[in-house]
Design an enzyme around this catalytic site. Structure first.
Site, PDB file in Angstrom:
ATOM      1  N   CYS A 112       0.816  -1.229   0.000  1.00  0.00           N
ATOM      2  CA  CYS A 112       0.000   0.000   0.000  1.00  0.00           C
ATOM      3  C   CYS A 112       0.845   1.273   0.000  1.00  0.00           C
ATOM      4  O   CYS A 112       0.321   2.362  -0.248  1.00  0.00           O
ATOM      5  CB  CYS A 112      -0.945   0.013   1.180  1.00  0.00           C
ATOM      6  N   HIS A 235      -3.321   7.224   2.979  1.00  0.00           N
ATOM      7  CA  HIS A 235      -3.728   5.948   2.384  1.00  0.00           C
ATOM      8  C   HIS A 235      -5.089   5.573   2.971  1.00  0.00           C
ATOM      9  O   HIS A 235      -5.296   5.623   4.187  1.00  0.00           O
ATOM     10  CB  HIS A 235      -2.678   4.878   2.684  1.00  0.00           C
ATOM     11  N   ASN A 265     -10.215  -0.133   0.612  1.00  0.00           N
ATOM     12  CA  ASN A 265      -8.752  -0.031   0.564  1.00  0.00           C
ATOM     13  C   ASN A 265      -8.277  -0.563  -0.793  1.00  0.00           C
ATOM     14  O   ASN A 265      -8.322  -1.767  -1.032  1.00  0.00           O
ATOM     15  CB  ASN A 265      -8.159  -0.836   1.721  1.00  0.00           C
TER      16      ASN A 265
END
Ligand SMILES: CC(C)(COP(=O)(O)OP(=O)(O)OC[C@H]1O[C@@H](n2cnc3c(N)ncnc32)[C@H](O)[C@@H]1OP(=O)(O)O)[C@@H](O)C(=O)NCCC(=O)NCCS
Length: 310
Positions: A112, A235, A265
């Site tokens: 990520c 994020h 996500n």
């Protein structure tokens, strides 16, 4: 010479999967997902759309925004942990589709935090004068490595792509400072076996600490203060983790980008997807100071302070 974003774009699959849809598939509830994560729905790509297809569409949009031709790209960096196959890389696949005949191409595996790693790598090549333009893509088709029988992870993730063209921008604009980091001892908390395996509590603790610290560090490196920040782009993993970084920077709600409720996500894609969203909302303007901060499996993390504009 300052490197910055000269074009940006994204691609999101059309297929929306709501929490109510997941309630029908597994023992979960809309209420549990919303309160624990802030997620309301996510996009899931159809079987015939693979990672490189999403990457290509986001890259095309970014190149159109930058108004550059494929031949001008010197390097393609694709941050992903869900490539179509281990090789050829997603970056080589889109190099062909884009006709970027002068570009070198490689993928980056930093989960990520991948888009942060990609942007910082691009900055080195642009500021050294090696390449005029570097195309950075963050893309994931996490649905193909999600265990749909594991409610602890299946509710969290979504598919999507974001891309940026990095090139020279005017004085005082562009990437002002960055921080990248890694801690392999935490690899056991989030990894892929066949599917994603996660120790949610450990990842949560790490993320809250790291997102706050990296945001503060990158501002200090840029010689800026919390008051200078116009927009925080964390994020988009979980609203509670994002809130922790916002609180650490003492920012009001409207100065933090939030797209996690719509897309879940999307790993390496979440930061560029959110930047496009805020540009479309009119919430990022030229000369605004943006702080981007990400964390992910590895463990990895990265933060960038950037003054927006060409
Ligand atoms: C995963 C996460 C949302 C769980 O939230 P949490 O507040 O830690 O959850 P809790 O530990 O309080 O609750 C877990 C309980 O909910 C249950 N549960 C897990 N997923 C569930 C779901 N989708 N629906 C309903 N219940 C669920 C568990 O079985 C557990 O039940 P138990 O206590 O009876 O064993 C949270 O830990 C998190 O977000 N971690 C970070 C994950 C992340 O961001 N990963 C990506 C990194 S890039």
């Amino acid at each position: 010479m300052n490197a910055g974003v000269v074009g940006i774009g994204r691609y999101l699959p059309e297929n929306i999967v709501t929490n109510a849809d997941l309630e029908k598939k597994m023992d979960t509830s809309d209420e549990w997902i919303r309160t624990r994560t802030g997620i309301e729905e996510r996009r899931i790509a159809d079987d015939d759309i693979d990672t490189s297809d999403m990457a290509y569409r986001a890259a095309k949009a970014a190149m159109k925004d930058a108004n550059i031709s494929p031949e001008e790209i010197g390097l393609i960096l694709v941050a992903t942990v869900t490539p179509d196959a281990p090789f050829p890389s997603v970056s080589c696949r889109i190099q062909e589709k884009l006709g970027a005949v002068n570009a070198a191409a490689m993928d980056i595996s930093a989960a990520c935090a991948g888009f942060m790693y990609g942007m910082v790598t691009a900055k080195q090549f642009v500021e050294s004068g090696t390449y005029k333009y570097v195309l950075v893509v963050g893309v994931e088709k996490l649905s193909k490595i999600t265990d749909w029988d594991d409610r602890g992870t299946a509710v969290l993730f979504g598919d999507g792509a974001g891309a940026a063209v990095i090139g020279q921008v005017s004085d005082n604009r562009g990437i002002l400072a960055f921080e990248l980091g890694a801690d392999g001892t935490g690899g056991k908390f989030l990894y892929q076996d066949e599917y994603i395996i996660m120790n949610g509590r450990e990842v949560f603790k790490f993320a809250v600490r790291q997102m706050g610290e990296s945001s503060v560090n990158v501002l200090a490196k840029a010689g800026l203060t919390k008051e200078d920040v116009d927009m925080l782009i964390p994020h988009q993993a979980n609203i509670r983790i994002m809130e922790a970084s916002r609180e650490r920077l003492e920012l009001p709600l409207e100065k933090m980008s939030k797209t996690v409720h719509k897309y879940g996500n999307t790993s390496a894609a979440s930061i560029p997807i959110s930047i496009v969203e805020e540009l479309e909302n009119g919430k990022i303007k030229d000369d605004d100071v943006i702080v981007m901060v990400g964390f992910g499996g590895g463990l990895t993390w990265g933060a960038i302070a950037l003054r927006w504009g060409k």
